[in-house]
Scaffold this active site. Structure first.
Site, PDB file in Angstrom:
ATOM      1  N   GLY A  11      56.310  76.258   2.531  1.00  8.86           N
ATOM      2  CA  GLY A  11      57.760  76.875   2.705  1.00  8.86           C
ATOM      3  C   GLY A  11      58.636  76.221   1.755  1.00  8.86           C
ATOM      4  CG  ASP A  36      48.257  80.023  15.172  1.00 11.72           C
ATOM      5  OD1 ASP A  36      49.625  80.188  14.832  1.00 11.72           O
ATOM      6  OD2 ASP A  36      46.910  80.259  16.219  1.00 11.72           O
ATOM      7  CB  THR A  62      62.486  82.015   8.561  1.00 13.47           C
ATOM      8  OG1 THR A  62      61.277  82.756   7.669  1.00 13.47           O
ATOM      9  CG2 THR A  62      62.315  81.027   9.280  1.00 13.47           C
ATOM     10  CG  ASP A 102      73.436  80.341  10.188  1.00 12.56           C
ATOM     11  OD1 ASP A 102      71.940  79.990  10.080  1.00 12.56           O
ATOM     12  OD2 ASP A 102      74.393  80.703   9.512  1.00 12.56           O
ATOM     13  CE1 TYR A 125      65.237  82.491  12.732  1.00  8.43           C
ATOM     14  CE2 TYR A 125      67.296  81.873  12.444  1.00  8.43           C
ATOM     15  CZ  TYR A 125      66.361  81.750  12.376  1.00  8.43           C
ATOM     16  OH  TYR A 125      66.289  80.521  11.041  1.00  8.43           O
ATOM     17  CE  LYS A 129      64.540  77.782  14.145  1.00 11.23           C
ATOM     18  NZ  LYS A 129      63.242  76.624  13.612  1.00 11.23           N
ATOM     19  CD1 TRP A 147      73.629  80.841   5.761  1.00 15.66           C
ATOM     20  CD2 TRP A 147      75.283  81.312   3.864  1.00 15.66           C
ATOM     21  NE1 TRP A 147      74.785  82.384   5.761  1.00 15.66           N
ATOM     22  CE2 TRP A 147      75.263  82.197   5.211  1.00 15.66           C
ATOM     23  CE3 TRP A 147      75.223  81.383   2.756  1.00 15.66           C
ATOM     24  CZ2 TRP A 147      76.901  83.067   4.509  1.00 15.66           C
ATOM     25  CZ3 TRP A 147      76.897  82.165   2.118  1.00 15.66           C
ATOM     26  CH2 TRP A 147      77.392  83.019   3.214  1.00 15.66           C
TER      27      TRP A 147
END
Length: 286
Positions: A11, A36, A62, A102, A125, A129, A147
């Protein structure tokens, strides 16, 4: 030589963490094949075997909209995994740096969110988180960001570049306000906070604020200036209500980074400067 486990190395942030590793650190790069994150027992075994000084965990589920229909998987990766790292590191003595988002805030604030402001996630999501922050615990370094983009990654900047080449007109949401964040700058902050070693919740973003529309216009202008775009299509601002999605996005998600910058003794770089740097890297990739 100190040892760090770095998750999500395919990523944007994982790659940036490997590329910015400070002298004196050796990194064990973990992708999905190596670990995993939906398997807490595998996480605890790995930490017990490797006994790292540090775990940097930017890996996450995500897919914000898809999470609405896959809550169990989102919570397994975003909440149970940080908990497994925390439990294992409590036994071995290492430090966890957990990357958050955020999206733990509801977007109703009129001023930048401070690390201790009340969370109120509006999506699966975001909720997963937030649960991951709780599971990481008081001994962890938790870093919220927003972002995120990087050259070669899957992100808004590269999606816009593709669409701008394909279309004569784009419609982009103008009533969601936040701050773009270059992954390399985030990675440097994560390493800096890890080395400072003070547990707590921190925020990182680039300086300045923008709507997605503002960001798109800047991408077009900067990309054309260096030859990544031949022309700039018409870009029309629209409301969130004109582009409905399964998951609700925060309308305002600017993060207050004063605590982070104060601890590290530096200043945030403006997002437009970092955008130029990223686009130059994107051009070099061909």
């Amino acid at each position: 030589m100190k040892k760090a486990l770095v998750t999500g190395v395919n990523g944007q942030v994982g790659k940036a963490l490997l590329a910015t590793a400070p002298e004196g650190w050796t990194c064990i790069a973990l992708d999905r094949a190596a670990l995993d994150l939906a398997d807490p027992a595998a996480i605890e075994r790995l930490v017990a075997d490797e006994r790292p000084d540090l775990v940097l965990n930017p890996a996450a589920y995500t897919a914000v909209d898809k999470a609405e229909s896959e809550p169990d998987l989102a919570f397994a990766i975003n909440a149970a995994a940080p908990g497994a790292f925390a439990r294992a590191l409590a036994q071995t003595g290492g430090q966890l740096v957990q990357v958050s988002t955020d999206f733990v805030f509801d977007g109703s604030s009129g001023t930048a969110y401070r690390p201790d402001d009340q969370r109120n996630p509006q999506s699966i999501y975001g909720a997963s988180k937030a649960a991951g922050e709780d599971a990481a615990g008081d001994a962890a370094i938790i870093v919220r960001t927003s972002w995120v983009y990087a050259a070669g990654g899957a992100n808004f900047v590269r999606t816009m570049l593709r669409l701008m080449r394909e279309r004569d007109q784009l419609r982009v949401v103008a009533d969601q306000i936040g701050s773009p964040t270059w992954a390399t700058g985030l990675a440097r902050t994560l390493w800096g906070l890890a080395q400072a070693g003070t547990p707590g919740v921190y925020h990182h973003r680039d300086a300045g604020v923008a709507s997605w529309y503002d960001f798109a216009v800047a991408i077009a202008e900067e990309a054309q200036a260096i030859g990544l775009l031949d022309r700039i299509p018409a870009i029309t601002p629209i409301a969130t209500s004109d582009y409905p999605t399964p998951a609700r996005r925060p309308s305002f998600s600017v993060l207050d980074v004063s605590t982070t910058r104060g601890l590290l003794g530096d200043d945030a770089v403006h997002w437009r400067h970092n955008l130029r740097t990223m686009l130059e890297e994107e051009k070099a990739l061909g």
